[in-house]
Structure formats: structure tokens, C-alpha cells
Design an enzyme around this catalytic site. Structure first.
Site, mmCIF file in Angstrom:
data_model
loop_
_atom_site.group_PDB
_atom_site.id
_atom_site.type_symbol
_atom_site.label_atom_id
_atom_site.label_comp_id
_atom_site.label_asym_id
_atom_site.label_seq_id
_atom_site.Cartn_x
_atom_site.Cartn_y
_atom_site.Cartn_z
ATOM 1 N N GLY A 51 0.928 -1.104 0.000
ATOM 2 C CA GLY A 51 0.000 0.000 0.000
ATOM 3 C C GLY A 51 0.961 1.144 0.000
ATOM 4 O O GLY A 51 1.393 1.635 -1.035
ATOM 5 N N ALA A 52 1.405 1.444 1.201
ATOM 6 C CA ALA A 52 2.526 2.352 1.304
ATOM 7 C C ALA A 52 3.812 1.561 1.117
ATOM 8 O O ALA A 52 4.882 2.125 1.056
ATOM 9 C CB ALA A 52 2.521 3.011 2.668
ATOM 10 N N GLU A 53 3.715 0.283 1.028
ATOM 11 C CA GLU A 53 4.768 -0.720 0.980
ATOM 12 C C GLU A 53 5.343 -0.991 2.361
ATOM 13 O O GLU A 53 6.052 -0.186 2.939
ATOM 14 C CB GLU A 53 5.910 -0.362 0.024
ATOM 15 C CG GLU A 53 6.921 -1.503 -0.016
ATOM 16 C CD GLU A 53 7.985 -1.346 -1.089
ATOM 17 O OE1 GLU A 53 9.152 -1.501 -0.756
ATOM 18 O OE2 GLU A 53 7.600 -1.098 -2.239
ATOM 19 N N ALA A 54 5.028 -2.126 2.845
ATOM 20 C CA ALA A 54 5.582 -2.555 4.103
ATOM 21 C C ALA A 54 6.271 -3.878 3.872
ATOM 22 O O ALA A 54 5.831 -4.660 3.058
ATOM 23 C CB ALA A 54 4.487 -2.715 5.148
ATOM 24 N N LYS A 91 8.457 0.099 6.944
ATOM 25 C CA LYS A 91 7.432 0.776 6.164
ATOM 26 C C LYS A 91 8.126 1.776 5.261
ATOM 27 O O LYS A 91 8.724 2.734 5.726
ATOM 28 C CB LYS A 91 6.454 1.477 7.108
ATOM 29 C CG LYS A 91 5.289 2.079 6.378
ATOM 30 C CD LYS A 91 4.194 2.414 7.348
ATOM 31 C CE LYS A 91 3.084 3.157 6.627
ATOM 32 N NZ LYS A 91 1.964 3.434 7.499
ATOM 33 N N ASP A 99 -7.535 6.492 10.335
ATOM 34 C CA ASP A 99 -7.850 5.360 9.464
ATOM 35 C C ASP A 99 -8.180 4.144 10.330
ATOM 36 O O ASP A 99 -7.584 3.082 10.172
ATOM 37 C CB ASP A 99 -6.653 5.072 8.551
ATOM 38 C CG ASP A 99 -6.990 4.031 7.485
ATOM 39 O OD1 ASP A 99 -8.188 3.815 7.219
ATOM 40 O OD2 ASP A 99 -6.058 3.434 6.927
#
Lengths: 249, 202
Positions: free
Chosen positions: A21-24, A36, A156
Site C-alpha cells: 500500500g505504502a509498501e511494508a 514501512k 484510518d
């Protein structure tokens, strides 16, 4: 430096991607670490991109430390490389609440599996953690209240952004994760919207979740004390109009 | 003697030797020597600085292996990005450990002082010097006995750490009151996180 690649890039290259997503990504060292990575966006001007990324990493780290100091269960910070957009956080050994509640199992899980494993499905995944659904809702409400009491707004709240962690003493605790959209605010409006977002998330991922969400609110109310009355009133308003404030004017 | 090895770092920074000294008897003299070395000029100065090219850390202020590791790692990271706020990678470790931005304060609190009896000696480098030789070099500088790092649990001074990090009135600590183990875990986690995010602190 022998290579043009910074140490953080090498670290990322050695990690296993777990979700993007944000890349984790999970790193494979002896102490596991969640990395992250906000990678650089080619479509943005370089300077703007660096500044935005830095500000967001810093913001997330500050929200986490504020929560930690207030005793809210959140993962600890392990490394920060703001230039590369990397935040290293404590690896939480546990399961996301979304997967533990009915209706939350990942869609990717093949259909045939569902039909085959009907009997297995009946085993409540929560058993493993030694908590009932009601206790879980109570934990959620309490943790959100603890966070709101120090004016951190998560931004969120969903059941995917909460994890149940096994504790050594067999007392599972609830950990709030992903503070990427969080900010500081003492406004009743922001706290009410935070709750409303969670309510919608419950309604859309878990069927028949109204009683569950109600126990979240009960626990929240307990912990919030006198601030609750105002938030309750505002939550009712927000339910009528949606999370965006009226656009009049 | 213990060490950190970060295989993903450039070879010249991949290894960090750590020695925990107890019953240190020459703290005051050593402190004077460090200050003196910084102003010595010429070749003699270079040699003297190399002799004491370590981070000397007040061991009572370290809560765990992870705490120290985080400070060392963030210091190396700052160095590779030319973002050091202090003069050397070793002083950067001290700066990382202190929660404020004041370098003098960081060195006064986390560096060696005249009353230090437990001292962590840290050397960040390529690891070309074998641990045994490194130990001998360190012993030439510090009078004390090297013990395994795990003994830190008998050394940590939790109340001073809580004071320096202004944790006494924080909810996380108040909630854990009465349960010493829980309180230490909470303090360790907060302190380690504070070190990790030092570079982006407000």
C-alpha cells in the site's frame, strides 16, 4: 561509500514484501522488524517528494511516541531514515482483528477452501487468544479512548489496523497500528469522525456488527469519562451527514 | 566483549565492538585524557586520538541491548548520509541517546564522568581487528573488568533514566506502577523508540 546505494536500500532489498500500500516489508534478521517504506513517487517533483516523505515519516513517528508515552498499545519505533522514507517498527506477533471476526477473512482465500473446511471454520479463531468477541470489543474501545485522551486522531481506524498480540502471560492485548494518516487534534469533531470511520468499517466488513460496535462504544465511554457526552452528541450528527463537514460557504 | 554486525552496511562500518566494563577506577583520568586528546596537534595528536577512538558511554543509562543497538545504528546511518550533527560517529551515539538536542548535555549525561564506575566502550569500524586484540586495546585505556553485556540488568539506573526522559508523570509509567517488570519494559520501549526517532524529533 563503495556503492551508490545507501544502507537502507540494501536493507529493503533483503526484506520480504508482505503487503503493498505504502509498501511494508518484513526483514529477515534475527529480531524481525517491520519496515514501512514510502518509496519516491516519480510523478512528483523531486524536492517536493523528499519534503513530503520526510514530513510524513516524522509525523507517523511522533504520533507513535506520543501514544507510547501515554501507554497506548502501539508498536515501538526501531529505526528512522527520513531521507529514504523508511520507518522501522517493532514486529507485532499476532493476527489482525479483521481476520478474527466473522466476514473478515481475506477474499483471496479460494472458494473451494471455504466449502472444504466448513467444520474447521467453526473453530473460533479468537479461542487461540483466550478472549471472547465481547472482550475484544472492550479492548478496542479502551485502546481508542486512551489514544483520544492524548489527542491523537488515528485517521484510518479499521479492523485491519488493529492486531491482537499474544502476551507471554496469556493475556492478549490489542495493538493499534498504521499511524500513517494520524494527526493531533483536541476537537470533538475529529474524535467523533474517527469513531464514525470505524463504525463504517465494521458495517462494511463484518455482517451484523451493530452490537459489536456498541460494545466498542461502551468501553470507549467508560474510559473517556466526561468528554464522552460531547463526542456522543457529535457522533450522532456525523452519522447524519457523513464524515465530511458541510460544504456550505 | 560483544558485537553488533550489520551485514547490509558498508564493510568499513559493518562491525561494532562493545565492551561492558565494571569497577572502573580511572574514570576521572580518562575523561581528562579524552578532553586533552581533542586539542593535541600534530602526529602525536592523531595517535592519541586513535588510542581513545571509542564511544565511552555511562552504562547506568542504557536499558537494553536493543537500546544501544538503535543508538549505534542511527549514528552509522547519519554518518553514511553525511548528516552527522556532532563531529564523529562515536559522539553521535551519545547525542542519539540523549532526548534533547543539546550536545554538551548529551556528553555530560551519557559520556564518561568522574564518578563513572560502569562503562560501555563502543568501537564502530570495519571489524578487521579481532575481538581479542580489540579487548586488549580497550583494556589499555580503561582500568576495570570486562563482563558480558547481559550484566547490564544489574547496572541500569531506571529512576535517572525516567528523569532524563521526563517519564515520571507519563500515563504509560503510572499505569505500570507497582509492577517493576512491566514498568521496565515500558520504559525500555519508550527510550528505545525515542532514540530511533531522534533524527526526526520536533
Amino acid at each position: 561509500m563503495a556503492s551508490t546505494q545507501g544502507p537502507t536500500n540494501v536493507l529493503i532489498a533483503k526484506s520480504t514484501l508482505i503487503s503493498q500500500g505504502a509498501e511494508a516489508a518484513k526483514n529477515a534478521h534475527e529480531t524481525p522488524l517491520l519496515i514501512k517504506h514510502r518509496f519516491s513517487k516519480g510523478y512528483r517533483h523531486k524536492t517536493l517528494d523528499t519534503n513530503l516523505t520526510k514530513a510524513r515519516v516524522a509525523g507517523e513517528a511522533r504520533a507513535l511516541i506520543r501514544c507510547l508515552r501515554a501507554g497506548v498499545n502501539v508498536p515501538g519505533i526501531r529505526m528512522v531514515d527520513a531521507t529514504e522514507g523508511v520507518l522501522g517498527i517493532e514486529w507485532i506477533e499476532g493476527t489482525s482483528v479483521r481476520k478474527l471476526l466473522p466476514g473478515g477473512a481475506e477474499e483471496e482465500e479460494a472458494l473451494d477452501e471455504v466449502t472444504e473446511d466448513l467444520s474447521e471454520d467453526e473453530i473460533d479463531p479468537l479461542k487461540e487468544f483466550g478472549v471472547s468477541v465481547d472482550q475484544l470489543m472492550h479492548l478496542i474501545g479502551t485502546e481508542i479512548a486512551k489514544m483520544h485522551l492524548v489527542d491523537v486522531i488515528h485517521g484510518d481506524l479499521t479492523t485491519s489496523n488493529m492486531m491482537l498480540r499474544r502476551s507471554p502471560n496469556n493475556e492478549s492485548d490489542l495493538v493499534l497500528i498504521d499511524f500513517g494518516l494520524s494527526y493531533l487534534s483536541a476537537l470533538v469533531e475529529d474524535k467523533a469522525v474517527d469513531l464514525y470511520v470505524l463504525e463504517r468499517a465494521f458495517a462494511s466488513t463484518h455482517p451484523d456488527s451493530e452490537p459489536m460496535f456498541q460494545s466498542v462504544l461502551d468501553a470507549y465511554q467508560n474510559r473517556m469519562g466526561k468528554e464522552w457526552a460531547a463526542i456522543k452528541r457529535r457522533l450522532d450528527d456525523v452519522r447524519l451527514r457523513g464524515r465530511k463537514r458541510s460544504m456550505v460557504g | 566483549m560483544d558485537l553488533f554486525y550489520f551485514p547490509h552496511l558498508a564493510p568499513e562500518r559493518a562491525t561494532t565492538h562493545v565492551a561492558l566494563f565494571r569497577n572502573v577506577t580511572n574514570a576521572a583520568a580518562l575523561r581528562k585524557r579524552i578532553i586533552g586528546a581533542s586539542t593535541m596537534s600534530g602526529e602525536a595528536g592523531e595517535l592519541e586520538r586513535e588510542e581513545i577512538n571509542y564511544a565511552f558511554i555511562e552504562a547506568r543509562l542504557i536499558t537494553s541491548w536493543l537500546h544501544l543497538q538503535t543508538a549505534v545504528y542511527q549514528a552509522i546511518l547519519a554518518e553514511t548520509q553525511n548528516a552527522l550533527r556532532t563531529k564523529t560517529v562515536h559522539s553521535e551515539v551519545l547525542w542519539n541517546l540523549n532526548p534533547t538536542n543539546n550536545i554538551t548535555e548529551a556528553i555530560r549525561r551519557y559520556g564518561i564522568s568522574d564518578t563513572t564506575t560502569s562503562l560501555l566502550v563502543v568501537r564502530i569500524d570495519a571489524g578487521t581487528i579481532p575481538a581479542n586484540d580489540m579487548e586488549l586495546k580497550m583494556k589499555k585505556v580503561v582500568n576495570g573488568e570486562i563482563v558480558p553485556f547481559s550484566q547490564i540488568k544489574d547496572i541500569t539506573d531506571w529512576s535517572t533514566i525516567k528523569k532524563y526522559h521526563k517519564l515520571v508523570d507519563e500515563l504509560a509509567i503510572k499505569n505500570a506502577r507497582g509492577d517493576a517488570v512491566k514498568e521496565c519494559v515500558a520504559v525500555d520501549n519508550i527510550v528505545t523508540s525515542t532514540v530511533a526517532m531522534k533524527s526526526v524529533m520536533a
